[in-house]
Design a protein around this motif. Structure first.
Motif, PDB file in Angstrom:
ATOM      1  N   THR A 234       0.833  -1.201   0.000  1.00  0.00           N
ATOM      2  CA  THR A 234       0.000   0.000   0.000  1.00  0.00           C
ATOM      3  C   THR A 234       0.868   1.252   0.000  1.00  0.00           C
ATOM      4  O   THR A 234       0.605   2.211  -0.737  1.00  0.00           O
ATOM      5  N   ALA A 235       1.905   1.256   0.819  1.00  0.00           N
ATOM      6  CA  ALA A 235       2.798   2.413   0.891  1.00  0.00           C
ATOM      7  C   ALA A 235       3.493   2.651  -0.443  1.00  0.00           C
ATOM      8  O   ALA A 235       3.621   3.800  -0.898  1.00  0.00           O
ATOM      9  N   GLU A 236       3.941   1.592  -1.089  1.00  0.00           N
ATOM     10  CA  GLU A 236       4.609   1.733  -2.391  1.00  0.00           C
ATOM     11  C   GLU A 236       3.656   2.320  -3.427  1.00  0.00           C
ATOM     12  O   GLU A 236       4.021   3.239  -4.180  1.00  0.00           O
ATOM     13  N   ALA A 237       2.430   1.789  -3.484  1.00  0.00           N
ATOM     14  CA  ALA A 237       1.452   2.287  -4.465  1.00  0.00           C
ATOM     15  C   ALA A 237       1.074   3.725  -4.158  1.00  0.00           C
ATOM     16  O   ALA A 237       0.902   4.549  -5.072  1.00  0.00           O
ATOM     17  N   ALA A 238       0.933   4.070  -2.880  1.00  0.00           N
ATOM     18  CA  ALA A 238       0.570   5.436  -2.506  1.00  0.00           C
ATOM     19  C   ALA A 238       1.689   6.416  -2.849  1.00  0.00           C
ATOM     20  O   ALA A 238       1.428   7.537  -3.305  1.00  0.00           O
ATOM     21  N   ALA A 239       2.940   6.010  -2.634  1.00  0.00           N
ATOM     22  CA  ALA A 239       4.064   6.878  -2.976  1.00  0.00           C
ATOM     23  C   ALA A 239       4.114   7.127  -4.481  1.00  0.00           C
ATOM     24  O   ALA A 239       4.351   8.262  -4.932  1.00  0.00           O
ATOM     25  N   GLU A 240       3.868   6.094  -5.255  1.00  0.00           N
ATOM     26  CA  GLU A 240       3.837   6.252  -6.717  1.00  0.00           C
ATOM     27  C   GLU A 240       2.707   7.189  -7.134  1.00  0.00           C
ATOM     28  O   GLU A 240       2.886   8.046  -8.015  1.00  0.00           O
ATOM     29  N   TRP A 241       1.550   7.048  -6.510  1.00  0.00           N
ATOM     30  CA  TRP A 241       0.402   7.916  -6.822  1.00  0.00           C
ATOM     31  C   TRP A 241       0.739   9.368  -6.482  1.00  0.00           C
ATOM     32  O   TRP A 241       0.445  10.288  -7.250  1.00  0.00           O
ATOM     33  N   ALA A 242       1.338   9.583  -5.310  1.00  0.00           N
ATOM     34  CA  ALA A 242       1.673  10.950  -4.883  1.00  0.00           C
ATOM     35  C   ALA A 242       2.696  11.582  -5.822  1.00  0.00           C
ATOM     36  O   ALA A 242       2.595  12.775  -6.147  1.00  0.00           O
ATOM     37  N   ARG A 243       3.669  10.812  -6.279  1.00  0.00           N
ATOM     38  CA  ARG A 243       4.665  11.341  -7.220  1.00  0.00           C
ATOM     39  C   ARG A 243       3.983  11.806  -8.513  1.00  0.00           C
ATOM     40  O   ARG A 243       4.329  12.860  -9.063  1.00  0.00           O
ATOM     41  N   ALA A 244       3.024  11.017  -8.969  1.00  0.00           N
ATOM     42  CA  ALA A 244       2.336  11.373 -10.205  1.00  0.00           C
ATOM     43  C   ALA A 244       1.411  12.567  -9.996  1.00  0.00           C
ATOM     44  O   ALA A 244       1.275  13.418 -10.884  1.00  0.00           O
ATOM     45  N   ARG A 245       0.793  12.660  -8.838  1.00  0.00           N
ATOM     46  CA  ARG A 245      -0.158  13.739  -8.576  1.00  0.00           C
ATOM     47  C   ARG A 245       0.563  15.071  -8.358  1.00  0.00           C
ATOM     48  O   ARG A 245       0.073  16.122  -8.782  1.00  0.00           O
ATOM     49  N   TRP A 246       1.709  15.028  -7.671  1.00  0.00           N
ATOM     50  CA  TRP A 246       2.430  16.253  -7.325  1.00  0.00           C
ATOM     51  C   TRP A 246       3.867  16.178  -7.833  1.00  0.00           C
ATOM     52  O   TRP A 246       4.819  16.126  -7.040  1.00  0.00           O
ATOM     53  N   PRO A 247       4.045  16.150  -9.147  1.00  0.00           N
ATOM     54  CA  PRO A 247       5.395  16.001  -9.712  1.00  0.00           C
ATOM     55  C   PRO A 247       6.281  17.201  -9.365  1.00  0.00           C
ATOM     56  O   PRO A 247       5.811  18.331  -9.256  1.00  0.00           O
ATOM     57  N   GLY A 248       7.554  16.915  -9.179  1.00  0.00           N
ATOM     58  CA  GLY A 248       8.514  17.968  -8.889  1.00  0.00           C
ATOM     59  C   GLY A 248       8.659  18.299  -7.417  1.00  0.00           C
ATOM     60  O   GLY A 248       9.593  19.001  -7.029  1.00  0.00           O
ATOM     61  N   ARG A 249       7.734  17.830  -6.596  1.00  0.00           N
ATOM     62  CA  ARG A 249       7.833  18.099  -5.161  1.00  0.00           C
ATOM     63  C   ARG A 249       8.606  16.985  -4.455  1.00  0.00           C
ATOM     64  O   ARG A 249       8.451  15.809  -4.799  1.00  0.00           O
ATOM     65  N   PRO A 250       9.400  17.333  -3.450  1.00  0.00           N
ATOM     66  CA  PRO A 250       9.931  16.274  -2.580  1.00  0.00           C
ATOM     67  C   PRO A 250       8.765  15.558  -1.896  1.00  0.00           C
ATOM     68  O   PRO A 250       7.736  16.178  -1.616  1.00  0.00           O
ATOM     69  N   LEU A 251       8.938  14.278  -1.631  1.00  0.00           N
ATOM     70  CA  LEU A 251       7.885  13.506  -0.970  1.00  0.00           C
ATOM     71  C   LEU A 251       8.357  13.101   0.420  1.00  0.00           C
ATOM     72  O   LEU A 251       9.380  12.428   0.570  1.00  0.00           O
ATOM     73  N   ALA A 252       7.596  13.541   1.425  1.00  0.00           N
ATOM     74  CA  ALA A 252       7.869  13.153   2.810  1.00  0.00           C
ATOM     75  C   ALA A 252       6.847  12.112   3.234  1.00  0.00           C
ATOM     76  O   ALA A 252       5.654  12.258   2.954  1.00  0.00           O
ATOM     77  N   VAL A 253       7.301  11.068   3.906  1.00  0.00           N
ATOM     78  CA  VAL A 253       6.380  10.075   4.431  1.00  0.00           C
ATOM     79  C   VAL A 253       6.369  10.186   5.943  1.00  0.00           C
ATOM     80  O   VAL A 253       7.409  10.303   6.586  1.00  0.00           O
ATOM     81  N   VAL A 254       5.144  10.194   6.514  1.00  0.00           N
ATOM     82  CA  VAL A 254       4.966  10.184   7.962  1.00  0.00           C
ATOM     83  C   VAL A 254       4.457   8.805   8.349  1.00  0.00           C
ATOM     84  O   VAL A 254       3.400   8.374   7.878  1.00  0.00           O
ATOM     85  N   GLY A 255       5.197   8.126   9.197  1.00  0.00           N
ATOM     86  CA  GLY A 255       4.795   6.812   9.682  1.00  0.00           C
ATOM     87  C   GLY A 255       4.429   6.897  11.153  1.00  0.00           C
ATOM     88  O   GLY A 255       5.285   7.190  11.997  1.00  0.00           O
ATOM     89  N   GLU A 256       3.167   6.651  11.442  1.00  0.00           N
ATOM     90  CA  GLU A 256       2.643   6.760  12.810  1.00  0.00           C
ATOM     91  C   GLU A 256       2.550   5.367  13.431  1.00  0.00           C
ATOM     92  O   GLU A 256       1.825   4.510  12.932  1.00  0.00           O
ATOM     93  N   SER A 257       3.302   5.134  14.498  1.00  0.00           N
ATOM     94  CA  SER A 257       3.257   3.868  15.223  1.00  0.00           C
ATOM     95  C   SER A 257       3.500   2.689  14.260  1.00  0.00           C
ATOM     96  O   SER A 257       4.573   2.588  13.676  1.00  0.00           O
ATOM     97  N   ILE A 258       2.490   1.851  14.021  1.00  0.00           N
ATOM     98  CA  ILE A 258       2.698   0.719  13.114  1.00  0.00           C
ATOM     99  C   ILE A 258       2.970   1.195  11.688  1.00  0.00           C
ATOM    100  O   ILE A 258       3.633   0.501  10.901  1.00  0.00           O
ATOM    101  N   GLY A 259       2.513   2.405  11.357  1.00  0.00           N
ATOM    102  CA  GLY A 259       2.819   2.986  10.056  1.00  0.00           C
ATOM    103  C   GLY A 259       4.286   3.299   9.877  1.00  0.00           C
ATOM    104  O   GLY A 259       4.749   3.561   8.758  1.00  0.00           O
ATOM    105  N   SER A 260       5.051   3.264  10.975  1.00  0.00           N
ATOM    106  CA  SER A 260       6.494   3.481  10.858  1.00  0.00           C
ATOM    107  C   SER A 260       7.160   2.381  10.043  1.00  0.00           C
ATOM    108  O   SER A 260       8.175   2.629   9.382  1.00  0.00           O
ATOM    109  N   ALA A 261       6.591   1.162  10.066  1.00  0.00           N
ATOM    110  CA  ALA A 261       7.210   0.056   9.335  1.00  0.00           C
ATOM    111  C   ALA A 261       7.160   0.260   7.821  1.00  0.00           C
ATOM    112  O   ALA A 261       8.198   0.208   7.150  1.00  0.00           O
ATOM    113  N   PRO A 262       5.986   0.499   7.219  1.00  0.00           N
ATOM    114  CA  PRO A 262       5.990   0.780   5.777  1.00  0.00           C
ATOM    115  C   PRO A 262       6.695   2.087   5.444  1.00  0.00           C
ATOM    116  O   PRO A 262       7.264   2.233   4.358  1.00  0.00           O
ATOM    117  N   ALA A 263       6.699   3.060   6.363  1.00  0.00           N
ATOM    118  CA  ALA A 263       7.406   4.317   6.105  1.00  0.00           C
ATOM    119  C   ALA A 263       8.911   4.078   6.026  1.00  0.00           C
ATOM    120  O   ALA A 263       9.594   4.592   5.125  1.00  0.00           O
TER     121      ALA A 263
END
Length: 282
Positions: free
Chosen positions: A128-157
């Motif tokens: 899910t994290a990989e697909a979401a990162a790819e989607w965000a890159r396509a939606r907001w091209p040229g921007r740096p992408l920061a990932v926030v991993g909260e608790s268990i979300g820290s693992a995919p982050a």
């Protein structure tokens, strides 16, 4: 002989009860690791937040929330991976101020959460994290992408950061590993590494990263009832370009309980936005 028989019977009963407890933990660990999935409340648009969809192999079409923001066109976008008891709609509430300040935000939702198909596992959270990162890159091209991993979300982050898919990493109440966290709470349980099907070893992933790790912000509470603060210190030691924000407020996770932490996150993102992208896509 009767006292001996009583002692032996009591010992045998304890062994049986212990085996039953271990068996239940083995069989039901997904319901313990992912306890509240909000299955009855589908992802829904509201305010500035829109519903997006992406395909995750093994799960299907997942719904999530996003807000485009309208600020600095080259500032960082944020991919937010929530904790195991949260949901995309709670992420949207938390990050609404950031989005209205101009930060594009993708509030990811996991398989099995908020009426999404599939089931949450370590592998499906990574996918899910990989697909979401790819989607965000396509939606907001040229921007740096920061990932926030909260608790268990820290693992995919951490997975995204260690594999070069993001430019900035934020860990809110991140753990060294799920196995370490289980050991911390169930000290009586033997062979946790063997019993746990979702090791989520953040420390090992960071140490095994193929290239430089991105600039990282760690948000930690000195009184966290779920993840010991010492785990954040060990993660920080493994990340050369790391900054630690220590909240004076007790609780878990930090961003949901300390408004100063969100201020610190936004300030850090503004500073980090001036740094060159480090993502190693491909």
């Amino acid at each position: 002989m009767r006292p001996v028989r009583i002692v032996l019977s009591a010992g045998a009963l304890l062994v049986v009860l212990f085996a039953v407890a271990v068996g239940l933990l083995w069989a039901r660990q997904e319901s313990l690791i992912f306890p509240v999935r909000h299955e009855g409340v589908p992802v829904a648009a509201g305010g500035i937040w829109q519903v997006g969809r992406l395909h995750v192999p093994g799960a299907g079409q997942l719904s999530f929330l996003f807000a485009d923001g309208a600020g600095d066109p080259i500032g960082p976008a944020v991919l937010y991976l929530h904790g195991n008891g949260s949901a995309a709609r709670f992420t949207a509430t938390l990050m609404d101020r950031a989005a209205r300040a101009g930060v594009p935000v993708l509030a990811a939702e996991y398989p099995g959460y908020s009426a999404n198909p599939g089931a949450p596992t370590e592998a499906s959270l990574r996918a899910t994290a990989e697909a979401a990162a790819e989607w965000a890159r396509a939606r907001w091209p040229g921007r740096p992408l920061a990932v926030v991993g909260e608790s268990i979300g820290s693992a995919p982050a951490v997975h995204l950061a260690a594999t070069g898919r993001v430019d900035r990493l934020v860990l809110d109440s991140g753990f060294t590993s799920m196995t370490d966290t289980i050991r911390h709470h169930l000290r009586w349980l033997p062979a946790v590494g063997w019993l746990n099907r979702h090791p989520m070893d953040n420390l090992a992933a960071l140490r095994a990263a193929a290239g430089p790790l991105p600039p990282t912000l760690l948000l930690v509470s000195s009184d966290d009832p779920v993840v010991p603060a010492a785990m954040a210190d060990r993660l920080a030691e493994a990340i050369p370009a790391s900054t630690v924000f220590r909240s004076a407020r007790p609780g878990h996770p930090v961003l949901h309980g300390d408004p100063a932490a969100l201020d610190a996150l936004l300030a850090w993102l503004r500073r980090a936005g001036s740094l060159p992208s480090q993502a190693r896509m491909g």
